[in-house]
Design a protein around this motif. Sequence first.
Motif, PDB file in Angstrom:
ATOM      1  N   VAL A  68      19.240  55.200  69.731  1.00 14.10           N
ATOM      2  CA  VAL A  68      20.448  54.017  69.607  1.00 14.10           C
ATOM      3  C   VAL A  68      20.765  53.408  68.588  1.00 14.10           C
ATOM      4  O   VAL A  68      20.127  52.637  67.611  1.00 14.10           O
ATOM      5  CB  VAL A  68      20.717  52.853  71.198  1.00 14.10           C
ATOM      6  N   ALA A  69      22.180  52.629  68.853  1.00 13.59           N
ATOM      7  CA  ALA A  69      22.506  51.851  67.854  1.00 13.59           C
ATOM      8  C   ALA A  69      23.343  50.885  67.959  1.00 13.59           C
ATOM      9  O   ALA A  69      23.361  50.823  69.021  1.00 13.59           O
ATOM     10  CB  ALA A  69      22.941  52.644  67.142  1.00 13.59           C
ATOM     11  N   HIS A  70      23.140  49.718  67.557  1.00 11.75           N
ATOM     12  CA  HIS A  70      23.077  48.278  67.253  1.00 11.75           C
ATOM     13  C   HIS A  70      24.470  47.862  66.400  1.00 11.75           C
ATOM     14  O   HIS A  70      24.092  48.094  65.216  1.00 11.75           O
ATOM     15  CB  HIS A  70      22.501  47.345  68.114  1.00 11.75           C
ATOM     16  N   ALA A  71      25.607  47.431  66.495  1.00 11.67           N
ATOM     17  CA  ALA A  71      26.261  46.784  65.046  1.00 11.67           C
ATOM     18  C   ALA A  71      25.792  44.793  64.904  1.00 11.67           C
ATOM     19  O   ALA A  71      25.843  44.745  66.072  1.00 11.67           O
ATOM     20  CB  ALA A  71      27.208  46.568  65.619  1.00 11.67           C
ATOM     21  N   ASP A  72      25.320  44.952  64.444  1.00 11.14           N
ATOM     22  CA  ASP A  72      25.368  43.582  63.713  1.00 11.14           C
ATOM     23  C   ASP A  72      26.604  42.061  64.092  1.00 11.14           C
ATOM     24  O   ASP A  72      27.101  41.396  63.931  1.00 11.14           O
ATOM     25  CB  ASP A  72      24.918  42.923  62.351  1.00 11.14           C
ATOM     26  N   GLY A  73      28.077  43.410  63.788  1.00 11.03           N
ATOM     27  CA  GLY A  73      29.179  42.587  63.966  1.00 11.03           C
ATOM     28  C   GLY A  73      29.773  43.447  64.557  1.00 11.03           C
ATOM     29  O   GLY A  73      29.730  43.952  66.028  1.00 11.03           O
ATOM     30  N   PRO A  74      31.177  43.484  64.462  1.00 10.83           N
ATOM     31  CA  PRO A  74      31.584  44.627  65.485  1.00 10.83           C
ATOM     32  C   PRO A  74      31.270  46.001  65.762  1.00 10.83           C
ATOM     33  O   PRO A  74      30.986  46.548  65.099  1.00 10.83           O
ATOM     34  CB  PRO A  74      33.478  44.437  65.087  1.00 10.83           C
ATOM     35  N   VAL A  75      31.739  46.332  66.996  1.00  7.07           N
ATOM     36  CA  VAL A  75      30.853  47.532  66.762  1.00  7.07           C
ATOM     37  C   VAL A  75      32.287  48.716  67.064  1.00  7.07           C
ATOM     38  O   VAL A  75      31.922  49.744  66.696  1.00  7.07           O
ATOM     39  CB  VAL A  75      30.211  47.844  68.835  1.00  7.07           C
ATOM     40  N   LEU A  76      33.605  47.942  67.313  1.00  8.68           N
ATOM     41  CA  LEU A  76      34.115  49.107  67.517  1.00  8.68           C
ATOM     42  C   LEU A  76      35.301  48.050  67.486  1.00  8.68           C
ATOM     43  O   LEU A  76      36.010  46.718  66.982  1.00  8.68           O
ATOM     44  CB  LEU A  76      34.702  49.637  69.251  1.00  8.68           C
ATOM     45  N   ALA A  77      37.000  49.119  67.044  1.00 13.44           N
ATOM     46  CA  ALA A  77      37.962  48.239  66.522  1.00 13.44           C
ATOM     47  C   ALA A  77      39.189  47.745  67.469  1.00 13.44           C
ATOM     48  O   ALA A  77      39.171  48.868  68.369  1.00 13.44           O
ATOM     49  CB  ALA A  77      38.775  48.593  65.051  1.00 13.44           C
ATOM     50  N   GLY A  78      39.901  46.972  67.041  1.00 21.79           N
ATOM     51  CA  GLY A  78      40.698  46.615  67.846  1.00 21.79           C
ATOM     52  C   GLY A  78      42.072  47.425  67.361  1.00 21.79           C
ATOM     53  O   GLY A  78      42.401  48.495  66.233  1.00 21.79           O
ATOM     54  N   SER A  79      42.699  47.902  68.472  1.00 25.34           N
ATOM     55  CA  SER A  79      44.136  49.139  68.403  1.00 25.34           C
ATOM     56  C   SER A  79      45.175  48.743  68.824  1.00 25.34           C
ATOM     57  O   SER A  79      46.042  48.234  69.950  1.00 25.34           O
ATOM     58  CB  SER A  79      43.789  50.129  68.279  1.00 25.34           C
ATOM     59  N   VAL A  80      46.463  49.170  67.579  1.00 22.09           N
ATOM     60  CA  VAL A  80      47.891  49.053  68.937  1.00 22.09           C
ATOM     61  C   VAL A  80      48.554  50.383  68.384  1.00 22.09           C
ATOM     62  O   VAL A  80      48.156  51.230  67.592  1.00 22.09           O
ATOM     63  CB  VAL A  80      49.126  48.322  68.238  1.00 22.09           C
ATOM     64  N   THR A  81      48.653  50.611  69.427  1.00 17.08           N
ATOM     65  CA  THR A  81      49.919  52.061  69.366  1.00 17.08           C
ATOM     66  C   THR A  81      51.257  51.454  69.931  1.00 17.08           C
ATOM     67  O   THR A  81      51.690  50.908  70.857  1.00 17.08           O
ATOM     68  CB  THR A  81      49.352  52.664  70.653  1.00 17.08           C
ATOM     69  N   LEU A  82      52.235  52.390  69.098  1.00 13.47           N
ATOM     70  CA  LEU A  82      53.729  52.292  68.228  1.00 13.47           C
ATOM     71  C   LEU A  82      54.559  53.839  69.109  1.00 13.47           C
ATOM     72  O   LEU A  82      53.977  54.227  68.794  1.00 13.47           O
ATOM     73  CB  LEU A  82      53.681  51.668  67.332  1.00 13.47           C
ATOM     74  N   LYS A  83      55.133  53.395  70.347  1.00 11.45           N
ATOM     75  CA  LYS A  83      56.263  54.594  70.189  1.00 11.45           C
ATOM     76  C   LYS A  83      57.460  54.471  69.398  1.00 11.45           C
ATOM     77  O   LYS A  83      58.312  52.963  69.092  1.00 11.45           O
ATOM     78  CB  LYS A  83      56.866  54.907  71.258  1.00 11.45           C
ATOM     79  N   VAL A  84      58.248  55.378  67.868  1.00 14.55           N
ATOM     80  CA  VAL A  84      59.247  54.572  67.173  1.00 14.55           C
ATOM     81  C   VAL A  84      59.901  55.991  68.286  1.00 14.55           C
ATOM     82  O   VAL A  84      59.274  57.182  68.207  1.00 14.55           O
ATOM     83  CB  VAL A  84      58.559  55.488  66.041  1.00 14.55           C
ATOM     84  N   VAL A  85      61.117  55.461  68.219  1.00 14.68           N
ATOM     85  CA  VAL A  85      62.188  56.002  68.981  1.00 14.68           C
ATOM     86  C   VAL A  85      63.411  56.269  67.923  1.00 14.68           C
ATOM     87  O   VAL A  85      63.970  55.261  67.288  1.00 14.68           O
ATOM     88  CB  VAL A  85      62.813  56.412  70.286  1.00 14.68           C
ATOM     89  N   VAL A  86      63.960  57.421  67.158  1.00 15.27           N
ATOM     90  CA  VAL A  86      64.778  57.501  66.239  1.00 15.27           C
ATOM     91  C   VAL A  86      66.044  58.229  67.110  1.00 15.27           C
ATOM     92  O   VAL A  86      65.894  59.864  67.188  1.00 15.27           O
ATOM     93  CB  VAL A  86      64.719  58.274  64.499  1.00 15.27           C
ATOM     94  N   GLU A  87      67.599  57.607  66.495  1.00 16.62           N
ATOM     95  CA  GLU A  87      68.306  59.102  67.337  1.00 16.62           C
ATOM     96  C   GLU A  87      69.721  58.520  66.645  1.00 16.62           C
ATOM     97  O   GLU A  87      70.364  57.882  66.075  1.00 16.62           O
ATOM     98  CB  GLU A  87      68.476  57.778  68.978  1.00 16.62           C
ATOM     99  N   GLY A  88      69.703  60.283  66.924  1.00 21.09           N
ATOM    100  CA  GLY A  88      71.075  60.137  65.890  1.00 21.09           C
ATOM    101  C   GLY A  88      72.682  60.977  67.069  1.00 21.09           C
ATOM    102  O   GLY A  88      72.448  60.285  68.355  1.00 21.09           O
ATOM    103  N   ASP A  89      73.193  61.847  66.430  1.00 25.77           N
ATOM    104  CA  ASP A  89      74.592  61.924  67.673  1.00 25.77           C
ATOM    105  C   ASP A  89      74.062  63.598  67.503  1.00 25.77           C
ATOM    106  O   ASP A  89      74.802  64.251  68.401  1.00 25.77           O
ATOM    107  CB  ASP A  89      75.715  62.081  66.989  1.00 25.77           C
ATOM    108  N   GLY A  90      73.333  64.489  67.028  1.00 22.27           N
ATOM    109  CA  GLY A  90      73.164  65.531  66.604  1.00 22.27           C
ATOM    110  C   GLY A  90      74.273  66.331  65.624  1.00 22.27           C
ATOM    111  O   GLY A  90      75.287  65.458  65.524  1.00 22.27           O
ATOM    112  N   GLY A  91      74.028  67.546  65.725  1.00 23.82           N
ATOM    113  CA  GLY A  91      74.610  68.349  65.053  1.00 23.82           C
ATOM    114  C   GLY A  91      74.218  69.474  64.207  1.00 23.82           C
ATOM    115  O   GLY A  91      73.439  70.022  64.670  1.00 23.82           O
TER     116      GLY A  91
END
Length: 454
Positions: A200-223
Amino acid sequence: MTPDRRSPAAGPRPERRTPAPALPGLAELLTPAAELYLYLHRHPELSGAERRTAGRFADWLTVDGYRVLRDVGGHGVAAELRNGDGPAVLLRAELDALPVAEDTGVPYASTLTAPGPDGDTVPVMHACGHDAHLACVAAAARWLAARRDLWRGTLLVVGQPAEETLSGARAMLEDGLYGRITPPDDVLAQHTAPFPAGMVAHADGPVLAGSVTLKVVVEGDGGHAATPHLTADPLLAAAGVVTRLASVAAREADPAERLVVTASSLRTQNAGHTGNVIAARAELHITARAFTEAALDRAVAAVRRVVHAEASAAALPPRATVTTIMRSGVTLPDPELAAAVRDAHRAHFGAGRVTGWPGSTATEDFPLLTGAGAGLHGHPHIRGTYWMLGSTGPAQWSAAPGANAAEKLRTLPANHSPRYLPSVRLTLQSGTSALVTAALARLGKGADQCRPER
């Protein structure tokens, strides 16, 4: 949750102790626990669809005398066993699997498929070890239920849905989890990782990071692809975003922050699947991971700036929107609780089998179940700790390329790989022991007082 490729680190040299004998009755538990594991591995279910997995887990706990709640926050399972006065300790494991096609070659490999989030059919595999987590918690819950003379307090067990989408813990809390069971004083959890089973393994500080997941939508008119100068091109802007993301971590963050910003998928829609059509829409998913909330906030601001800059750089700018779809906190164990559990593990396993953990840029929604989620459950003083569990068996370790331990650790199949495969017997044995000894460290007499049955 995917641990990164950094190796477990040797921590401060602990005081040498004689390891405690094997937990009495553990050997007899390993067969039913392994049967449960093999069933779960063969029958994985995606996040939010864990009905069969949850039912199997709930049935197991019911047999052992727990008061069991089903369908909490989706398919979540919560169970409680009271045994006199004392603290309330919660053991948590996850129910869900991943859309991965298994390539382990074992006889019990998953061959299942299921509807994916977009309606398409996807393969399903327990590629992150959640099946092992669940089997270990089930075995630990059974062991503790059968030996109530060794502890006092309230034992809580949670099977959490939808961890991979970082939505299950929140859903359970919003469904009143801590109003329907005794609110815990401590929450304990572990996660498999590709280092030698039995450790087994223990951390002295954070074990895992925090995260943010973003959805980026880019829209045009097609062509028409023949006249790109007449079209606002979403794909061109999205591709520009992808190439610029590397500069966010490389040029805008202190290297000590260990910020990771990754574009994980890019898809075009509205006829963007042929060579002579410029798509009308591009959708991009981006994840940022860091060990402080401030670093995450700066990364999100930088991504938003890059997206809008790339879109506005075109002569005919497409429209761009950025939406946060998931966020998780840093998994930072309570120092006092983590020290007590680490001491219990050292006493039981021996100093040589308890090592350090450098902190991984993987992420979890586990912090919500502790005081970090106080805004959701109203109990700010819940403590939590979380450790890593080795899952690589001797045969797999020997076969891994590399002349030394560091090289082998870099080449072993990692969590989320189609070839990730815990050693069944060793992982269940050490994982169950780790949970039992951790629980006993808080619930009463302590693991080092357990002796073999005569």
